[in-house]
Design an enzyme around this catalytic site. Structure first.
Site, PDB file in Angstrom:
ATOM      1  N   ARG A  89       0.838  -1.215   0.000  1.00 31.59           N
ATOM      2  CA  ARG A  89       0.000   0.000   0.000  1.00 31.59           C
ATOM      3  C   ARG A  89       0.873   1.266   0.000  1.00 31.59           C
ATOM      4  O   ARG A  89       0.576   2.248   0.664  1.00 31.59           O
ATOM      5  CB  ARG A  89      -0.926   0.037   1.222  1.00 31.59           C
ATOM      6  CG  ARG A  89      -1.976  -1.050   1.252  1.00 31.59           C
ATOM      7  CD  ARG A  89      -2.955  -0.936   0.088  1.00 31.59           C
ATOM      8  NE  ARG A  89      -4.064  -1.876   0.232  1.00 31.59           N
ATOM      9  CZ  ARG A  89      -4.030  -3.158  -0.091  1.00 31.59           C
ATOM     10  NH1 ARG A  89      -2.929  -3.684  -0.630  1.00 31.59           N
ATOM     11  NH2 ARG A  89      -5.079  -3.923   0.061  1.00 31.59           N
ATOM     12  N   SER A  92     -10.239  -0.455   3.526  1.00 30.55           N
ATOM     13  CA  SER A  92      -9.515  -0.719   4.782  1.00 30.55           C
ATOM     14  C   SER A  92      -8.989   0.605   5.331  1.00 30.55           C
ATOM     15  O   SER A  92      -8.336   1.350   4.605  1.00 30.55           O
ATOM     16  CB  SER A  92      -8.324  -1.637   4.540  1.00 30.55           C
ATOM     17  OG  SER A  92      -8.743  -2.880   4.046  1.00 30.55           O
ATOM     18  N   GLU A 121      -4.385   3.751   6.420  1.00 31.59           N
ATOM     19  CA  GLU A 121      -4.087   3.536   5.000  1.00 31.59           C
ATOM     20  C   GLU A 121      -4.418   4.779   4.166  1.00 31.59           C
ATOM     21  O   GLU A 121      -3.620   5.186   3.327  1.00 31.59           O
ATOM     22  CB  GLU A 121      -4.868   2.314   4.509  1.00 31.59           C
ATOM     23  CG  GLU A 121      -4.410   1.802   3.170  1.00 31.59           C
ATOM     24  CD  GLU A 121      -5.327   0.726   2.625  1.00 31.59           C
ATOM     25  OE1 GLU A 121      -6.288   1.076   1.916  1.00 31.59           O
ATOM     26  OE2 GLU A 121      -5.064  -0.458   2.892  1.00 31.59           O
TER      27      GLU A 121
HETATM   28  N1  EPU Z   1     -11.001 -10.540  10.427  1.00 30.30           N
HETATM   29  C1  EPU Z   1     -11.667 -10.619  11.618  1.00 30.30           C
HETATM   30  N2  EPU Z   1     -12.589  -9.666  11.911  1.00 30.30           N
HETATM   31  C2  EPU Z   1     -12.881  -8.653  11.052  1.00 30.30           C
HETATM   32  C3  EPU Z   1     -12.181  -8.565   9.847  1.00 30.30           C
HETATM   33  C4  EPU Z   1     -11.234  -9.509   9.545  1.00 30.30           C
HETATM   34  O1  EPU Z   1     -11.429 -11.519  12.403  1.00 30.30           O
HETATM   35  O2  EPU Z   1     -13.744  -7.849  11.382  1.00 30.30           O
HETATM   36  C5  EPU Z   1     -10.062 -11.590  10.051  1.00 30.30           C
HETATM   37  C6  EPU Z   1     -10.689 -12.437   8.957  1.00 30.30           C
HETATM   38  O3  EPU Z   1     -11.415 -13.489   9.482  1.00 30.30           O
HETATM   39  C7  EPU Z   1      -9.524 -12.914   8.164  1.00 30.30           C
HETATM   40  C8  EPU Z   1      -8.477 -11.840   8.373  1.00 30.30           C
HETATM   41  O4  EPU Z   1      -8.917 -11.026   9.448  1.00 30.30           O
HETATM   42  O5  EPU Z   1      -9.017 -14.126   8.676  1.00 30.30           O
HETATM   43  C9  EPU Z   1      -8.247 -11.013   7.119  1.00 30.30           C
HETATM   44  O6  EPU Z   1      -9.471 -10.420   6.697  1.00 30.30           O
HETATM   45  P1  EPU Z   1      -9.799 -10.198   5.140  1.00 30.30           P
HETATM   46  O7  EPU Z   1      -9.554 -11.439   4.365  1.00 30.30           O
HETATM   47  O8  EPU Z   1     -11.146  -9.570   5.053  1.00 30.30           O
HETATM   48  O9  EPU Z   1      -8.693  -9.192   4.633  1.00 30.30           O
HETATM   49  P2  EPU Z   1      -8.008  -7.925   5.321  1.00 30.30           P
HETATM   50  O10 EPU Z   1      -6.618  -8.279   5.691  1.00 30.30           O
HETATM   51  O11 EPU Z   1      -8.881  -7.385   6.369  1.00 30.30           O
HETATM   52  C10 EPU Z   1      -6.939  -7.069   3.090  1.00 30.30           C
HETATM   53  C11 EPU Z   1      -6.824  -5.749   2.388  1.00 30.30           C
HETATM   54  C12 EPU Z   1      -8.100  -5.453   1.612  1.00 30.30           C
HETATM   55  C13 EPU Z   1      -8.320  -6.577   0.607  1.00 30.30           C
HETATM   56  C14 EPU Z   1      -8.413  -7.907   1.360  1.00 30.30           C
HETATM   57  C15 EPU Z   1      -8.490  -9.088   0.416  1.00 30.30           C
HETATM   58  C16 EPU Z   1      -5.327  -4.354   3.690  1.00 30.30           C
HETATM   59  C17 EPU Z   1      -5.206  -3.213   4.656  1.00 30.30           C
HETATM   60  N3  EPU Z   1      -6.565  -4.688   3.342  1.00 30.30           N
HETATM   61  O12 EPU Z   1      -7.973  -6.922   4.064  1.00 30.30           O
HETATM   62  O13 EPU Z   1      -7.898  -4.244   0.903  1.00 30.30           O
HETATM   63  O14 EPU Z   1      -9.500  -6.366  -0.143  1.00 30.30           O
HETATM   64  O15 EPU Z   1      -7.218  -8.088   2.164  1.00 30.30           O
HETATM   65  O16 EPU Z   1      -7.247  -9.283  -0.202  1.00 30.30           O
HETATM   66  O17 EPU Z   1      -4.307  -4.890   3.264  1.00 30.30           O
HETATM   67  C18 EPU Z   1      -8.145  -1.880   1.047  1.00 30.30           C
HETATM   68  O18 EPU Z   1      -6.913  -1.816   1.048  1.00 30.30           O
HETATM   69  O19 EPU Z   1      -8.866  -0.845   1.105  1.00 30.30           O
HETATM   70  C19 EPU Z   1      -8.780  -3.190   1.038  1.00 30.30           C
HETATM   71  C20 EPU Z   1     -10.114  -3.348   1.150  1.00 30.30           C
END
Ligand code: EPU
Length: 349
Positions: A171, A249, A345
């Site tokens: 990012r 995010s 972010e």
């Molecule tokens: N999780 C929780 N509770 C929550 C949210 C997430 O326990 O409320 C856990 C989920 O169960 C999962 C883990 O956290 O095991 C990761 O969650 P998720 O797969 O939704 O992905 P993320 O790490 O929260 C990142 C990116 C997103 C992108 C997704 C999919 C960042 C900051 N965010 O989110 O990007 O769409 O992976 O690849 O790296 C963005 O940058 O704006 C964005 C939406």
């Protein structure tokens, strides 16, 4: 016959509410819409705007506006989608910085040039995509990047940057960096070229996509199917900015050392974490925030999305200050419980 130059499209005291995906109220003293590279040079040569501080606004999907803006706001609206080259090992596609990112992804899939399907439905413009090296479901922009054109806001010169010059990180890119050699606020991205490798190889390693494979029994999806899956996953988890103001995010997933992680895992064995190639460990910020009890909470008119704790939302009529107040409270509670500092972010202005 000499052609008369089209005058710059300038608006004074322009509301930015429609131009930021959080739907935050802010007024730009001067808003200039840029429809071509020539428009950027006209701004540089302009007697007032040339020397004034400037702020480049793409789709407004990665910014928190906390105040009115005195700088000249440059809204990039440069259009155009085309296949530049069809090579044996890749399609090279070029898009104007003002195009919608998702429209570009959908168009490439329709044309039969796969490779961007994991990046479907990411809000924002093509020009903003390299700024924060957007990423989702195992693919980052840098993995499909060829080069981009930008215009220097001081000299008016056009430059072409390759991936190395863009200094992509998680990012992050040279366009967010203010220090030595950084280009934050110094140039306008006008066109982006993407390299879509042939033969196409699907990227299906992300947990949510593995679940889709298990649910559908389709272990060899084509690009259109992956595109549909990613759209469905995002629609189920993430709020549509057209309906609920948000900037995706709100925090980056923090990267910690194995020692730090061992400590944290000792206390919270179920913490979601991913080992990185360099030995460090990435923690799921959404999990940390969720564990602190923030999911679904509201403070003032800002809130934490019910289905993804990493996404802050505008509950209706929120100010940028309310969003920042909520973000600070989350940072403090995550630091208090886990000793980890979450880094926002979006750009907070
Ligand atoms: N999780 C929780 N509770 C929550 C949210 C997430 O326990 O409320 C856990 C989920 O169960 C999962 C883990 O956290 O095991 C990761 O969650 P998720 O797969 O939704 O992905 P993320 O790490 O929260 C990142 C990116 C997103 C992108 C997704 C999919 C960042 C900051 N965010 O989110 O990007 O769409 O992976 O690849 O790296 C963005 O940058 O704006 C964005 C939406």
């Amino acid at each position: 016959m000499p052609t008369t130059p089209v005058p710059l499209d300038v608006q004074h005291r322009a509301s930015l509410r429609e131009h930021n995906s959080f739907g935050l109220p802010a007024v730009a003293r001067t808003l200039v819409r840029l429809r071509s590279e020539a428009d950027v040079r006209r701004v540089v040569d302009h007697p007032d705007y040339g020397v004034a501080p400037k702020f480049v606004l793409g789709g407004g999907s990665n910014v928190v506006l906390t105040r009115d803006i005195d700088s000249v706001v440059l809204k990039v609206e440069i259009a155009g989608l085309r296949l530049l080259r069809e090579k044996a090992d890749a399609w090279i596609v070029e898009a104007g910085a003002g195009e919608s990112w998702h429209a570009l992804v959908a168009w490439t899939i329709e044309q039969g040039w796969p490779g961007l399907e994991n990046l479907a439905l990411i809000p924002g413009s093509v020009g903003a995509a390299p700024v924060q090296n957007i990423g989702a479901y195992g693919v980052e922009l840098k993995d499909r990047f060829d080069s981009l054109d930008a215009v220097d806001l001081v000299t008016g010169r056009s430059v072409t940057l390759d991936a190395a010059a863009c200094r992509f990180g998680y990012r992050d890119s040279v366009f967010k960096q203010a220090g030595f050699g950084g280009l934050a606020g110094k140039s306008v991205i006008t066109r982006v070229r993407l390299r879509l490798p042939r033969p196409w190889q699907p990227v299906l390693g992300y947990l949510d996509l593995e679940r889709k494979i298990a649910d559908t029994g389709n272990a060899r999806p084509d690009a259109r199917t992956v595109f549909d899956w990613v759209c469905a996953i995002r629609r189920a988890k993430l709020p549509d900015p057209a309906l609920v103001g948000n900037a995706g995010s709100f925090f980056k997933n923090p990267v910690v050392s194995p020692e730090q992680c061992r400590d944290i895992i000792g206390r919270d064995p179920e913490i979601v974490h991913y080992p990185m190639a360099d030995g460090s460990i990435k923690l799921a910020a959404g999990w940390l925030i969720d564990a602190c009890g923030w999911k679904g909470k509201t403070v003032g008119r800002a809130g934490v999305y019910e289905r993804q704790a990493l996404v802050l939302v505008n509950r209706g009529g929120a100010s940028g200050a309310e969003v920042v107040t909520l973000a600070r409270a989350i940072q403090e509670s995550v630091y208090g419980r886990f000793g980890i500092r979450l880094e926002p972010e979006p750009i907070i202005l």
